[in-house]
Design an enzyme around this catalytic site. Sequence first.
Site, short mmCIF file in Angstrom:
data_model
loop_
_atom_site.label_atom_id
_atom_site.label_comp_id
_atom_site.label_asym_id
_atom_site.label_seq_id
_atom_site.Cartn_x
_atom_site.Cartn_y
_atom_site.Cartn_z
N HIS A 293 9.07 10.25 -28.34
CA HIS A 293 8.08 11.11 -27.68
C HIS A 293 8.44 12.60 -27.84
CE1 HIS A 293 5.22 12.61 -24.75
NE2 HIS A 293 6.20 13.20 -24.12
N GLU B 175 -3.40 17.89 -11.45
CA GLU B 175 -3.82 18.33 -12.79
C GLU B 175 -5.31 18.63 -12.87
OE1 GLU B 175 -1.71 16.43 -16.04
OE2 GLU B 175 -3.37 16.92 -17.38
N GLU C 42 11.47 18.95 -24.57
CA GLU C 42 10.76 19.25 -23.32
C GLU C 42 11.42 20.42 -22.59
OE1 GLU C 42 7.91 17.81 -22.31
OE2 GLU C 42 7.80 15.84 -23.26
N ARG D 146 0.81 -1.23 0.00
CA ARG D 146 0.00 0.00 0.00
C ARG D 146 0.85 1.28 0.00
NH1 ARG D 146 -3.04 -3.23 3.50
NH2 ARG D 146 -4.85 -4.06 2.44
N LYS E 181 8.84 23.15 -13.73
CA LYS E 181 7.90 22.05 -13.49
C LYS E 181 7.51 22.01 -12.01
CE LYS E 181 6.37 17.49 -14.29
NZ LYS E 181 6.38 16.28 -15.05
N LYS F 198 3.83 11.54 -11.32
CA LYS F 198 2.97 10.70 -12.18
C LYS F 198 3.67 9.37 -12.39
CE LYS F 198 0.28 14.03 -14.84
NZ LYS F 198 -0.01 14.60 -16.18
N ARG G 158 -1.55 22.41 -14.27
CA ARG G 158 -0.59 21.35 -14.67
C ARG G 158 -0.79 20.94 -16.12
NH1 ARG G 158 1.86 16.31 -11.16
NH2 ARG G 158 3.09 15.47 -12.87
N HIS H 140 1.36 18.22 -26.74
CA HIS H 140 1.12 16.78 -26.54
C HIS H 140 -0.16 16.28 -27.21
CE1 HIS H 140 4.42 17.23 -23.78
NE2 HIS H 140 4.37 15.96 -23.42
N ASN I 143 1.18 20.00 -20.96
CA ASN I 143 0.82 19.19 -22.14
C ASN I 143 0.95 19.97 -23.45
OD1 ASN I 143 0.21 17.02 -20.48
ND2 ASN I 143 -1.93 17.62 -20.24
N HIS J 130 0.80 13.31 -29.31
CA HIS J 130 0.35 11.93 -29.02
C HIS J 130 -0.32 11.30 -30.23
CE1 HIS J 130 0.28 12.17 -24.32
NE2 HIS J 130 1.47 11.86 -24.80
N1 GLY Z 1 4.48 15.22 -18.10
C1 GLY Z 1 3.42 16.04 -17.73
C2 GLY Z 1 3.15 16.07 -16.26
O1 GLY Z 1 3.96 15.58 -15.49
O2 GLY Z 1 2.15 16.56 -15.85
#
Ligand code: GLY
Length: 382
Positions: free
Chosen positions: A274, A245, A194, A130, A235, A152, A249, A256, A253, A260
Amino acid sequence: MTAPLKHSDPIRVDVALGDRAYDIIIGRDVLQSLGTRIAALRPGVRTAIVTDRNVAKHWLAPAEAALAQAGIGSSAIVVDEGEGSKTYAGLEKVSEALIAAKIERNDLVVALGGGVVGDLAGFAAAILRRGVDFVQVPTSLLAQVDSSVGGKTGINSPQGKNLLGAFHQPVLVIADTAVLDTLSPRQFRAGYAEVAKYGVLGDEAFLAWLEANHAEVFKGGAAREHAIATSCRAKAAIVARDERETGDRALLNLGHTFGHALEAATGFSDRLFHGEGVAIGMVLAAQFSAALGMIAASDAERVARHLADVGLPTHLQDIAGFAQEGLADADALMALMAQDKKVKRGKLTFILLEAVGRAVIARDIEPGRVRDFLQARLAQRT
Ligand code: GLY
């Protein structure tokens, strides 16, 4: 904004998340301090290092030595390199190995690798008993400036990328800029997209600095550290104000939504990394912003020029085999975008520019407007 002229002490960037705050340590050879930093954070801890075969060849032994020097025991879990490990099967392998290595609730998982390893190991840590803490040691430029920061984690489903996951913040990020020396020039360039993204979305002065100093960033040294630290600070600031997000946040993107779709169109293969998809996507987002009258055409040209200057692809037609495979079709790209999680009630969400260095979230973009734009782009250059 000027770059430091010589290597200095490691740079520390704080990710201000209250009781889950952590440091990103950036600098040449900071991997050597992995053990002492972990020992200071978690005295008496045991660790398991999750890595992939490629990274293990270069960096597993130095990571193990750094831990051993600080008296920290570790076991190694080595997965295959590539997206194929970011699956149920990869998660099972890592989770079972962590249990077999007797990693307990108070121990630590160390993710040593690029984005795939960080996402996979972070997710395994999030669900093991957990939730076990983990440390990110990103070994690609993309992972150092993006995926290792912000919590993430996850794996892919056969139905789509990153559909299973958790927000699980690391307790420490060690970004050793020397490990980037073993990347191929193409991998480094893709990660650079990036870096440039942070300038385009929120910091015009940083973009101007990159325009003047990108050659030094590619060479390595103090300029590279400065670029990585500036990216991480950008960031960290966004994550600190919108960890989950629900708002800002999403600005990360930028490039993206288009990117994508292009990655999907090329089967998430080596034909388009990517970061290369993000580079083309960022140019399309800037050109679309210009088409909507939000910025001048010359602003979109500026974004495209910088990415082209470093050798990144900037046109749909730069993708190998794009036209031959029938992908040069606005409807096919629209269908791919419709599958993306950025679609709500038939409207598309895009990150657009209201200035170079100022991105905004546009939630109600009519698909027909995007289709017309893409058709115009495809007609312009064949
Ligand atoms: N790569 C985008 C984020 O971490 O929100």
